[in-house]
Write an enzyme that holds these catalytic residues in place. Structure first.
Site, PDB file in Angstrom:
ATOM      1  N   GLY A  12     -14.201  28.569  17.168  1.00  8.22           N
ATOM      2  CA  GLY A  12     -14.317  27.346  17.566  1.00  8.22           C
ATOM      3  C   GLY A  12     -12.917  26.490  17.470  1.00  8.22           C
ATOM      4  O   GLY A  12     -12.120  27.006  17.026  1.00  8.22           O
ATOM      5  N   HIS A 132     -16.837   9.976  19.939  1.00  6.76           N
ATOM      6  CA  HIS A 132     -16.536  11.558  19.993  1.00  6.76           C
ATOM      7  C   HIS A 132     -16.273  12.052  21.291  1.00  6.76           C
ATOM      8  O   HIS A 132     -16.794  11.586  22.400  1.00  6.76           O
ATOM      9  CB  HIS A 132     -17.414  12.390  18.995  1.00  6.76           C
ATOM     10  CG  HIS A 132     -17.039  12.101  17.521  1.00  6.76           C
ATOM     11  ND1 HIS A 132     -17.523  11.045  16.687  1.00  6.76           N
ATOM     12  CD2 HIS A 132     -16.153  12.927  16.692  1.00  6.76           C
ATOM     13  CE1 HIS A 132     -17.430  11.074  15.488  1.00  6.76           C
ATOM     14  NE2 HIS A 132     -16.363  12.378  15.491  1.00  6.76           N
ATOM     15  N   LYS A 136     -19.224  17.272  21.769  1.00  7.37           N
ATOM     16  CA  LYS A 136     -19.921  17.263  20.571  1.00  7.37           C
ATOM     17  C   LYS A 136     -21.506  17.501  20.830  1.00  7.37           C
ATOM     18  O   LYS A 136     -22.088  16.560  21.640  1.00  7.37           O
ATOM     19  CB  LYS A 136     -19.454  16.009  19.772  1.00  7.37           C
ATOM     20  CG  LYS A 136     -20.073  15.773  18.419  1.00  7.37           C
ATOM     21  CD  LYS A 136     -19.406  14.627  17.501  1.00  7.37           C
ATOM     22  CE  LYS A 136     -20.035  14.740  16.137  1.00  7.37           C
ATOM     23  NZ  LYS A 136     -20.146  15.787  15.392  1.00  7.37           N
TER      24      LYS A 136
HETATM   25  P1  NAD Z   1     -17.009  24.258  18.471  1.00  7.74           P
HETATM   26  O1  NAD Z   1     -18.100  24.383  19.355  1.00  7.74           O
HETATM   27  O2  NAD Z   1     -15.770  24.344  19.183  1.00  7.74           O
HETATM   28  O3  NAD Z   1     -16.999  25.613  17.525  1.00  7.74           O
HETATM   29  C1  NAD Z   1     -18.025  26.122  16.919  1.00  7.74           C
HETATM   30  C2  NAD Z   1     -18.087  27.721  16.681  1.00  7.74           C
HETATM   31  O4  NAD Z   1     -19.118  27.964  15.781  1.00  7.74           O
HETATM   32  C3  NAD Z   1     -18.152  28.505  18.249  1.00  7.74           C
HETATM   33  O5  NAD Z   1     -16.919  29.181  17.963  1.00  7.74           O
HETATM   34  C4  NAD Z   1     -19.376  29.151  18.106  1.00  7.74           C
HETATM   35  O6  NAD Z   1     -19.472  30.354  18.734  1.00  7.74           O
HETATM   36  C5  NAD Z   1     -19.827  29.416  16.407  1.00  7.74           C
HETATM   37  N1  NAD Z   1     -21.020  29.475  16.314  1.00  7.74           N
HETATM   38  C6  NAD Z   1     -22.042  28.958  17.087  1.00  7.74           C
HETATM   39  N2  NAD Z   1     -23.210  29.426  16.416  1.00  7.74           N
HETATM   40  C7  NAD Z   1     -22.821  30.421  15.180  1.00  7.74           C
HETATM   41  C8  NAD Z   1     -23.657  31.073  14.375  1.00  7.74           C
HETATM   42  N3  NAD Z   1     -24.871  31.345  14.357  1.00  7.74           N
HETATM   43  N4  NAD Z   1     -22.729  31.902  13.568  1.00  7.74           N
HETATM   44  C9  NAD Z   1     -21.358  31.754  13.459  1.00  7.74           C
HETATM   45  N5  NAD Z   1     -20.811  31.288  14.496  1.00  7.74           N
HETATM   46  C10 NAD Z   1     -21.545  30.490  15.265  1.00  7.74           C
HETATM   47  O7  NAD Z   1     -17.167  23.134  17.386  1.00  7.74           O
HETATM   48  P2  NAD Z   1     -16.093  22.245  16.331  1.00  7.74           P
HETATM   49  O8  NAD Z   1     -15.599  21.356  17.198  1.00  7.74           O
HETATM   50  O9  NAD Z   1     -15.015  23.347  16.028  1.00  7.74           O
HETATM   51  O10 NAD Z   1     -17.076  21.868  15.241  1.00  7.74           O
HETATM   52  C11 NAD Z   1     -17.813  22.900  14.411  1.00  7.74           C
HETATM   53  C12 NAD Z   1     -18.753  21.900  13.609  1.00  7.74           C
HETATM   54  O11 NAD Z   1     -17.853  21.294  12.667  1.00  7.74           O
HETATM   55  C13 NAD Z   1     -19.544  20.961  14.251  1.00  7.74           C
HETATM   56  O12 NAD Z   1     -20.849  20.942  13.353  1.00  7.74           O
HETATM   57  C14 NAD Z   1     -18.915  19.658  14.156  1.00  7.74           C
HETATM   58  O13 NAD Z   1     -19.612  18.267  14.256  1.00  7.74           O
HETATM   59  C15 NAD Z   1     -18.102  19.948  12.698  1.00  7.74           C
HETATM   60  N6  NAD Z   1     -16.887  19.296  12.365  1.00  7.74           N
HETATM   61  C16 NAD Z   1     -16.588  18.805  11.200  1.00  7.74           C
HETATM   62  C17 NAD Z   1     -15.589  18.134  10.624  1.00  7.74           C
HETATM   63  C18 NAD Z   1     -15.382  17.680   9.449  1.00  7.74           C
HETATM   64  O14 NAD Z   1     -14.482  17.091   8.984  1.00  7.74           O
HETATM   65  N7  NAD Z   1     -16.582  17.847   8.459  1.00  7.74           N
HETATM   66  C19 NAD Z   1     -14.687  17.760  11.608  1.00  7.74           C
HETATM   67  C20 NAD Z   1     -14.912  18.313  13.055  1.00  7.74           C
HETATM   68  C21 NAD Z   1     -15.882  19.059  13.288  1.00  7.74           C
END
Ligand code: NAD
Length: 243
Positions: A12, A132, A136
């Protein structure tokens, strides 16, 4: 020796950012997994797990980490109540850092929000606005939820006073109400504003994230910090020493 990470959600946006910065932050990816992979396969080679995937995947990983005694850093947001309960159960056995936002700026914004909510009288009515990128999947953001809880906690209020968006004949705004509003569009990395609208003036606290690297660096820092801590849930304020 670089710290060996189990990275869930490796393909991701955040997973790629973390893998790209790991070396700079004295870490390496011991086991990378994404949807369809077995997160437990390489768990033995890792010192800490980092999760930026999807809400349903976190409790499964938390359970595996609890069994293996591996600390966990949770970045994923949007968990359902039953998922939160399962994660909390695992936290009785292992240390976790669980933050809706891993940036230093937001950690400070949380602190300032608590201070402002305490210092300003109730006539300074609070609203939270976030924006965002259009990809998202959850709303409001985990960060907006954290800001809401910080604000409500500081004013000795609870979630019963929160309203998520407004529509129709809402009536006059009660003083205790806290509105939370989510905007979506384009490629915005993350904007958060906390407003206190009082009689004749308005106080605005805000944060703008321009690059995912800030979250990735913070999560990597949290991963190194959480190793060897007592079981329980820690926030980014604990990692950075911002109370
Ligand atoms: P994204 O959609 O680009 O990536 C998510 C990844 O997780 C994808 O590659 C997907 O295939 C994978 N995935 C989905 N289901 C899965 C499973 N069951 N097992 C393993 N992998 C799985 O999203 P992103 O922008 O990278 O964000 C990911 C998460 O992090 C979101 O929940 C987002 O809100 C959160 N986030 C948090 C912060 C923080 O600072 N806490 C910052 C950015 C994003």
């Amino acid at each position: 020796m670089p710290t060996s990470l189990l990275l869930q959600g490796a393909q991701g946006r955040m997973g790629r950012a973390i893998a790209g910065l790991a070396e700079e932050e004295e870490c390496r990816i011991g086991h990378a997994c994404d949807a369809g992979d077995d997160p437990g396969a390489g768990i033995g080679d890792c010192e800490v797990a980092v999760d930026f995937s999807s809400h349903e995947a976190t409790p499964v990983l938390a359970g595996l980490c609890a069994e293996a005694g591996l600390p966990l850093v949770i970045g994923t947001t949007g968990h359902l109540e039953r998922e939160v309960a399962a994660i909390r159960e695992a936290a009785a056995r292992i240390p976790m850092v669980w933050a809706g936002n891993y940036s230093i700026g937001i950690t400070l914004l949380l602190h300032l929000t608590r201070e402002a909510a305490r210092a300003l009288p109730p006539a300074y009515q609070a609203e939270i606005v976030e924006m965002h990128h259009r990809h998202k999947k959850d709303a409001p953001s985990g960060t907006a939820e954290n800001l809401l809880d910080a604000l409500l906690g500081a004013r000795e209020q609870d979630r019963g006073d929160a309203v998520f968006g407004r529509h129709g004949l809402t009536g006059e705004r009660p003083e205790r109400e806290v509105g939370v509003h989510a905007l979506r569009g384009g490629e915005v990395v993350g904007e958060h504003t906390v407003l206190f609208a009082g009689p004749g003036e308005r106080v605005t606290l805000g944060h703008s994230a321009q690059d995912r690297a800030i979250f990735a660096r913070g999560a990597l820092r949290a991963a190194r910090w959480v190793i060897g801590r007592e079981p329980g849930i820690y926030g980014m304020g604990d990692v950075l020493g911002i109370g």
